[in-house]
Design an enzyme around this catalytic site. Structure first.
Site, short mmCIF file in Angstrom:
data_model
loop_
_atom_site.label_atom_id
_atom_site.label_comp_id
_atom_site.label_asym_id
_atom_site.label_seq_id
_atom_site.Cartn_x
_atom_site.Cartn_y
_atom_site.Cartn_z
N ARG A 4 -38.07 -5.98 -34.86
CA ARG A 4 -38.73 -4.92 -34.08
C ARG A 4 -37.62 -4.07 -33.47
O ARG A 4 -36.81 -4.56 -32.70
CB ARG A 4 -39.60 -5.51 -32.98
CG ARG A 4 -40.00 -4.48 -31.93
CD ARG A 4 -41.06 -4.96 -30.99
NE ARG A 4 -42.35 -5.00 -31.66
CZ ARG A 4 -43.52 -5.10 -31.02
NH1 ARG A 4 -43.55 -5.17 -29.70
NH2 ARG A 4 -44.64 -5.14 -31.70
N GLN A 51 -49.53 -4.80 -37.59
CA GLN A 51 -50.69 -4.51 -36.75
C GLN A 51 -51.82 -3.89 -37.57
O GLN A 51 -52.97 -4.28 -37.44
CB GLN A 51 -50.28 -3.57 -35.61
CG GLN A 51 -51.42 -3.23 -34.69
CD GLN A 51 -51.88 -4.44 -33.87
OE1 GLN A 51 -51.08 -5.04 -33.18
NE2 GLN A 51 -53.14 -4.80 -33.96
N ASP A 89 -54.17 4.34 -28.94
CA ASP A 89 -52.96 3.59 -28.59
C ASP A 89 -52.35 4.28 -27.38
O ASP A 89 -52.76 5.40 -27.02
CB ASP A 89 -51.99 3.61 -29.80
CG ASP A 89 -50.76 2.73 -29.61
OD1 ASP A 89 -50.74 1.91 -28.67
OD2 ASP A 89 -49.80 2.88 -30.40
N ARG A 149 -53.63 -10.83 -35.83
CA ARG A 149 -52.18 -10.73 -36.09
C ARG A 149 -51.66 -12.06 -36.60
O ARG A 149 -50.84 -12.11 -37.53
CB ARG A 149 -51.43 -10.36 -34.79
CG ARG A 149 -51.68 -8.96 -34.27
CD ARG A 149 -51.07 -7.91 -35.16
NE ARG A 149 -49.64 -8.05 -35.32
CZ ARG A 149 -48.71 -7.60 -34.48
NH1 ARG A 149 -49.08 -6.93 -33.40
NH2 ARG A 149 -47.42 -7.77 -34.71
N HIS A 193 -46.02 0.36 -37.92
CA HIS A 193 -46.38 -0.98 -37.40
C HIS A 193 -47.30 -1.64 -38.42
O HIS A 193 -48.49 -1.84 -38.18
CB HIS A 193 -47.05 -0.82 -36.04
CG HIS A 193 -47.06 -2.07 -35.21
ND1 HIS A 193 -46.52 -3.27 -35.65
CD2 HIS A 193 -47.56 -2.32 -33.96
CE1 HIS A 193 -46.68 -4.18 -34.71
NE2 HIS A 193 -47.31 -3.65 -33.68
N CYS A 202 -54.27 -1.63 -30.51
CA CYS A 202 -53.28 -2.67 -30.85
C CYS A 202 -52.84 -3.47 -29.63
O CYS A 202 -52.32 -4.57 -29.78
CB CYS A 202 -52.09 -2.05 -31.57
SG CYS A 202 -51.15 -0.89 -30.56
N1 NVA Z 1 -47.22 2.62 -30.13
C1 NVA Z 1 -46.87 1.48 -29.33
C2 NVA Z 1 -47.40 0.23 -29.96
C3 NVA Z 1 -47.12 -1.02 -29.19
C4 NVA Z 1 -47.55 -2.27 -29.91
C5 NVA Z 1 -45.38 1.41 -29.14
O1 NVA Z 1 -44.65 1.67 -30.12
O2 NVA Z 1 -44.93 1.11 -28.04
N1 CP Z 2 -49.60 -4.91 -30.65
C1 CP Z 2 -48.36 -5.40 -30.53
O1 CP Z 2 -47.52 -5.28 -31.41
O2 CP Z 2 -48.16 -6.09 -29.38
P1 CP Z 2 -46.78 -6.59 -28.79
O3 CP Z 2 -45.98 -5.36 -28.41
O4 CP Z 2 -47.15 -7.42 -27.60
O5 CP Z 2 -46.06 -7.39 -29.83
#
Ligand code: NVA
Ligand code: CP
Length: 298
Positions: free
Chosen positions: A102, A132, A217, A285, A129, A257
């Protein structure tokens, strides 16, 4: 399928294969059927951003299949002190059987995969993502029993979730309607992938009309904290509220998500009315990522 880097890399058949196996994983878990198909295997999990769901579901998921996960905060490994992605990929490939990462740049994940001799899984970048959105498709299929022919809407920021939704949905015969403020559209490459199956608008009412599932989101993703106030002002008209939900098809779902900022991108009443779907989405997930790991690392 060698890696899971973004939805655009997968065919419709590959997506369905993952979802079918994920359904099986879920059934097995609920019925106490063990499947230790990753016995002795290790997954390195590199995190340059925070996580609750991704971290826990990967770690628990590989454990259920007999393997183990290593949590590597990018600050604690040499990558965070400037060691190259190439050397990180080559060295980790000597120790472990897969890497979940990540981070910020999609190009860093692609570079990691290019130099790794083991599968690389994208656990979120600024661009995508995929884990997700696979869980989201699994959830929609559970509730509506099909994906083909469904209309999905996305409101707010044309971010990583929005990109992945479009890229995946068009491969599965779904129609996508995206409403963002001007200047917050999804990635141009993804817009071209959407073709005639994608409607892009600045009108949230137009996007949700006739939708079978509505996605939203956060308005400021991880790394965009300094823009939060400006984004909030621009995105308020795109808040998912009960008035917008009244324009959707009967039985329309909500997918988020998480984490959610209730009262911002989604009102508390809409969240609560659809909480089961949203928590199922979070649960899925686990199952979908087990399927991905089994396919890539098994
Ligand atoms: N769009 C959000 C998703 C978090 C799971 C981010 O990238 O922070
Ligand atoms: N939705 C998601 O990826 O959650 P986290 O940021 O908690 O991993």
């Amino acid at each position: 399928m060698k890696h899971l880097l973004k939805m655009a890399d997968l065919s419709g058949e590959e997506i369905i294969k993952i979802l079918d196996l994920a359904d099986q994983m879920k059934y097995n878990l609920k019925n106490g059927i063990e499947h230790r198909i990753l016995e002795g295997k290790s997954l390195a999990m590199i995190f340059s951003k925070s996580s609750t769901r991704t971290r826990v579901s990967f770690e628990v998921g590989i454990g259920q299949m007999g393997g183990r996960a290593l949590f590597l905060s990018s600050n604690d490994i040499q990558l965070g002190r400037g060691e190259s992605i190439e050397d990180t990929a080559k060295v980790l490939s000597r120790y472990v059987d897969g890497i979940m990462i990540r981070t910020f740049k999609q190009s860093d994940v692609e570079e990691l995969a290019q130099h790794a001799s083991i599968p690389v899984i994208n656990g979120l970048t600024d661009h995508a993502h995929p884990c997700q959105i696979l869980a989201d498709f699994m959830t929609i299929r559970e509730y509506h029993s099909t994906l083909n022919g469904q209309t999905v809407a996305f409101l707010g920021d044309g971010n990583n979730m929005c990109n992945s939704l479009i890229a995946g949905a068009v491969k599965l015969g779904m129609k996508v309607r995206v409403a963002t403020p001007k200047g917050y559209e999804p990635c141009p490459n993804i817009i071209s992938m959407g073709g005639n199956d994608l409607l892009l608008t600045n009108d949230p009412r137009e996007a949700v009309s006739g939708a079978d599932a509505v996605f939203t989101d956060v308005w400021a993703s991880m790394g965009q904290e300094s823009e939060a106030e400006e984004r909030k002002a621009k995105m308020l008209p795109f808040q998912l509220n009960s008035e917008l939900m009244s324009l959707t098809n009967p039985g329309a779902m909500v997918q988020h998500c998480l984490p959610a900022h209730k009262g911002e991108e989604i009102t508390l009443d809409v969240f609560n009315a659809h909480a089961d779907e949203i928590y199922d989405e979070a649960e899925n997930r686990l199952h979908v990522q087990k399927a991905v790991m089994a396919i890539l690392m098994g």
